[in-house]
Design a protein around this motif. Structure first.
Motif, short mmCIF file in Angstrom:
data_model
loop_
_atom_site.label_atom_id
_atom_site.label_comp_id
_atom_site.label_asym_id
_atom_site.label_seq_id
_atom_site.Cartn_x
_atom_site.Cartn_y
_atom_site.Cartn_z
N ILE A 1 39.81 -7.77 -18.47
CA ILE A 1 38.74 -6.97 -17.85
C ILE A 1 39.35 -5.87 -17.00
O ILE A 1 38.91 -4.72 -17.03
CB ILE A 1 37.81 -7.87 -17.02
CG1 ILE A 1 37.13 -8.91 -17.93
CG2 ILE A 1 36.77 -7.04 -16.28
CD1 ILE A 1 36.31 -9.92 -17.17
N ALA A 2 40.40 -6.21 -16.25
CA ALA A 2 41.06 -5.21 -15.42
C ALA A 2 41.81 -4.19 -16.26
O ALA A 2 41.94 -3.03 -15.86
CB ALA A 2 42.02 -5.89 -14.44
N ILE B 1 35.29 -8.66 -24.83
CA ILE B 1 36.17 -9.81 -24.68
C ILE B 1 35.37 -11.07 -24.98
O ILE B 1 34.26 -11.25 -24.47
CB ILE B 1 36.76 -9.89 -23.26
CG1 ILE B 1 37.37 -8.53 -22.87
CG2 ILE B 1 37.80 -10.98 -23.17
CD1 ILE B 1 37.78 -8.46 -21.42
N ILE B 2 35.94 -11.96 -25.80
CA ILE B 2 35.29 -13.21 -26.19
C ILE B 2 36.02 -14.36 -25.51
O ILE B 2 37.24 -14.52 -25.68
CB ILE B 2 35.30 -13.40 -27.72
CG1 ILE B 2 34.62 -12.20 -28.40
CG2 ILE B 2 34.61 -14.70 -28.11
CD1 ILE B 2 34.76 -12.22 -29.91
N TYR B 3 35.29 -15.15 -24.74
CA TYR B 3 35.86 -16.28 -24.01
C TYR B 3 35.31 -17.59 -24.55
O TYR B 3 34.21 -17.65 -25.13
CB TYR B 3 35.52 -16.19 -22.52
CG TYR B 3 36.19 -15.04 -21.80
CD1 TYR B 3 37.51 -15.12 -21.39
CD2 TYR B 3 35.49 -13.87 -21.52
CE1 TYR B 3 38.13 -14.08 -20.74
CE2 TYR B 3 36.10 -12.82 -20.86
CZ TYR B 3 37.42 -12.93 -20.47
OH TYR B 3 38.03 -11.88 -19.82
N LYS B 4 36.11 -18.65 -24.36
CA LYS B 4 35.68 -20.02 -24.65
C LYS B 4 35.12 -20.16 -26.06
O LYS B 4 34.05 -20.76 -26.27
CB LYS B 4 34.66 -20.50 -23.61
CG LYS B 4 35.19 -20.47 -22.18
CD LYS B 4 34.22 -21.09 -21.20
CE LYS B 4 34.74 -21.00 -19.78
NZ LYS B 4 36.04 -21.67 -19.60
N MET B 5 35.83 -19.64 -27.01
CA MET B 5 35.40 -19.76 -28.40
C MET B 5 35.78 -21.13 -28.95
O MET B 5 36.95 -21.52 -28.90
CB MET B 5 36.02 -18.67 -29.27
CG MET B 5 35.31 -18.49 -30.61
SD MET B 5 36.24 -17.45 -31.75
CE MET B 5 37.58 -18.55 -32.17
N SER C 1 30.89 -7.62 -22.29
CA SER C 1 31.03 -6.22 -22.68
C SER C 1 31.22 -5.38 -21.43
O SER C 1 30.52 -5.58 -20.42
CB SER C 1 29.81 -5.74 -23.46
OG SER C 1 29.65 -6.49 -24.65
N ARG C 2 32.12 -4.44 -21.52
CA ARG C 2 32.40 -3.59 -20.37
C ARG C 2 31.18 -2.76 -19.97
O ARG C 2 30.97 -2.48 -18.79
CB ARG C 2 33.58 -2.68 -20.70
CG ARG C 2 34.01 -1.80 -19.54
CD ARG C 2 35.27 -1.02 -19.86
NE ARG C 2 35.63 -0.12 -18.79
CZ ARG C 2 36.23 -0.49 -17.67
NH1 ARG C 2 36.55 -1.76 -17.49
NH2 ARG C 2 36.52 0.39 -16.74
N MET D 1 39.54 1.62 -9.35
CA MET D 1 38.86 0.80 -8.34
C MET D 1 38.71 -0.63 -8.82
O MET D 1 38.87 -1.58 -8.05
CB MET D 1 37.50 1.42 -8.00
CG MET D 1 37.58 2.77 -7.31
SD MET D 1 35.97 3.59 -7.15
CE MET D 1 35.12 2.44 -6.06
N LEU D 2 38.40 -0.80 -10.10
CA LEU D 2 38.28 -2.15 -10.65
C LEU D 2 39.63 -2.88 -10.59
O LEU D 2 39.69 -4.07 -10.24
CB LEU D 2 37.77 -2.08 -12.09
CG LEU D 2 37.60 -3.41 -12.82
CD1 LEU D 2 36.57 -4.30 -12.12
CD2 LEU D 2 37.19 -3.17 -14.27
N GLN D 3 40.70 -2.18 -10.91
CA GLN D 3 42.02 -2.79 -10.84
C GLN D 3 42.44 -3.10 -9.41
O GLN D 3 43.03 -4.14 -9.14
CB GLN D 3 43.03 -1.86 -11.51
CG GLN D 3 42.83 -1.73 -13.02
CD GLN D 3 43.66 -0.61 -13.63
OE1 GLN D 3 44.26 0.19 -12.91
NE2 GLN D 3 43.68 -0.55 -14.95
N LEU D 4 42.11 -2.19 -8.48
CA LEU D 4 42.43 -2.43 -7.08
C LEU D 4 41.67 -3.64 -6.54
O LEU D 4 42.23 -4.45 -5.79
CB LEU D 4 42.10 -1.18 -6.25
CG LEU D 4 42.38 -1.25 -4.75
CD1 LEU D 4 43.83 -1.59 -4.48
CD2 LEU D 4 41.99 0.07 -4.08
N MET D 5 40.41 -3.79 -6.91
CA MET D 5 39.64 -4.96 -6.52
C MET D 5 40.28 -6.24 -7.05
O MET D 5 40.38 -7.25 -6.34
CB MET D 5 38.20 -4.84 -7.04
CG MET D 5 37.31 -6.01 -6.69
SD MET D 5 35.73 -5.99 -7.58
CE MET D 5 36.28 -6.38 -9.25
#
Length: 495
Positions: A175-176, A182-186, A196-197, A215-219
């Motif tokens: 995400i960063a 991105i598909i999780y826990k398949m 979805s972004r 900003m997203l990466q800094l967070m």
């Protein structure tokens, strides 16, 4: 580890999907995430040195599931250790050693169940394990690449180059990095959760609609990630509010230094800056030029880049430079990503697999082409996914079975539809006959799969093959297609 606390916050925008949504599209796979899940079931064997191929079976089973739904997999494995993750890797190594010692002690005391729990935390995924899996995948015609450093960055680069359409992983770092889907826990049936972004701005209490990528990466950095442990006492929501207010690294760090609630040292600014640049410019492998490249074009006018280049002109924290011949050998699986030694000489896998294979571009890929790497016969795919044949005789007998002839395969003609209609009429006549075998009577329905309840959706996969055979009362074929796990402790080379 990923970004601490990010996935639970994004749960409201997680969409329950099935992998068939990406049919005829290329999907990247974080290979080490599947290796970790596969090794979880054979941790005892791996930690005690007993030969096993169960992690390989786990991996291949899911690859065949993707092929069954016409998804084109692209597998990426981690390479060498990134300098920015040295502290994280050291902590993980100490934890594994501690649990390994504890597990061996419990095993000697005949507490096997407790020992297995410790071994599951102590198991270590090695490049040799990834190499053995990649050799099998290459024989199946699957695109496999070993990243020079982090697989997450390599997968993100493929997304930026429009080489893949989504990524299957368990790591929130993507995400960063800025991956769109991105598909999780398949699970093994293909059900999973899609983030979805474009939906990040809809998260309640964590508005990201006006956040830039920096900003997203800094967070993510100040909340805690693999490149920086985070600021103590600062969770993901507080980190969001701070970045939303101060926006840049300089101003955020100034606030942290002047706030007695947070314990931040002056040298932490350099660590945060390196972490931010690693998210933006980490070195990856460019298969077109066969050399290292930056995740995004390096901007030397960036003040952070300019200041770091004064100290380290090569920016080694992004990944040390590797000669073109070496990085190509690593990417193709010929060389060990850490030691650069040959992996084919000491390999016990198929010696016929050569590393001279080339990358299959998504523009040149056609799943309808008879020469396509993923254009397997649909009937063979169904067979391989549910029960691997022991020999060619069993393969012929099952492929030519009546049930396989009525399966809806791509491009089926009128003859197939006719046979399917006749089969349905035959089933309607036999529906009144009592069912037998398979351990249940005609009145009791088959046991349903466990449902995963969500706030917005309910995962309810469509009728699977076993349920279909039950509904058609075809007991003989039901017995033939029941999944039977392979024997344990079988060497990979079959010897």
């Amino acid at each position: 580890m990923g970004i601490q606390g990010l996935l639970p916050v994004l749960r409201p925008i997680s969409e329950a999907i099935h992998i068939k949504l990406f049919a005829r599209k290329r999907v990247g796979i974080d290979g080490y995430s599947w290796l970790h899940k596969g090794a979880f079931g054979c941790a005892l064997e791996l930690c005690t040195g007993v030969p096993t191929s169960r992690y390989l079976d786990y991996f291949i089973e899911r690859i065949k599931m993707l092929l069954y739904y016409d998804v084109v997999p692209v597998v990426v494995f981690d390479g060498a250790r990134l300098p920015m993750k040295s502290e994280t890797e050291a902590t993980r190594r100490e934890s594994r050693e501690m649990y390994l010692e504890k597990g061996n002690k419990l095993l000697k005391e005949n507490h096997q169940s407790h020992a297995v729990e410790c071994f599951q935390r102590a198991v270590n995924i090695t490049p040799m394990m990834a190499h053995k899996v990649s050799q099998v995948l290459m024989t199946m015609g699957i695109d496999v690449i070993v990243a020079p450093y982090e697989a997450d960055a390599q997968l993100a680069w493929f997304c930026f180059q429009n080489e893949i359409d989504a990524v299957i992983t368990e790591d929130s770092d993507l995400i960063a990095y800025g991956v769109n889907r991105i598909i999780y826990k398949m699970g093994r049936s293909g059900d999973g959760f899609l983030i979805s972004r474009k939906n990040l701005g809809a998260v309640e209490g964590l508005a990201l609609s006006h956040f830039t990528q920096d900003m997203l990466q800094l967070m993510s950095i100040i909340a805690g990630c693999d490149f920086f442990p985070g600021v103590r006492g600062l969770g993901i929501k507080k980190a969001h509010e701070m970045v939303k207010r101060y926006r840049t690294l300089d101003r955020v760090f100034w606030h942290l230094r002047n706030n007695p609630k947070f314990q931040v040292e002056q040298q932490d600014f350099e660590k945060m800056a390196k972490a931010l640049l690693t998210f933006k410019y980490q070195r990856v492998y460019d298969h077109r030029c066969k050399k290292l490249a930056y995740l995004t074009p390096l901007l030397e006018s960036d003040p952070l880049v300019h200041s770091m280049m004064k100290v380290d002109p090569n920016l080694s924290f992004l990944g040390p430079l590797i000669p073109n011949e070496i990085v190509e050998g690593i990417a193709l699986g010929r060389l060990h990503p850490c030691t650069w030694e040959s992996m084919e000489e000491n390999d016990g896998c198929n010696p016929r697999v050569k590393s001279s294979r080339t990358w299959t571009s998504s523009k040149n890929l056609s799943t309808n082409s008879p020469n396509s790497k993923t254009n397997c016969c649909s009937r063979i795919r169904i067979l391989d996914f549910f029960q691997k044949p022991k020999n060619s005789a069993s393969l012929t007998s099952i492929v030519t079975s009546p049930w396989m002839s009525v399966m809806p395969v791509g491009g089926g003609g009128g003859g197939g539809s006719k046979r399917k209609t006749e089969q349905r009429e035959h089933v309607q006549d036999e529906n009144k006959a009592p069912a037998h075998s398979v351990g249940m009577d005609s009145k009791s329905p088959p046991k349903k799969c466990k449902k995963e309840h969500l706030e917005r959706n309910v995962l309810q996969p469509k009728t699977n093959i076993v349920h279909r055979l039950w509904s058609e009362r075809n007991v003989d074929l039901l017995d033939a297609f029941c999944y039977r796990p392979k024997e344990e402790n079988v060497p990979i080379d079959g010897r």
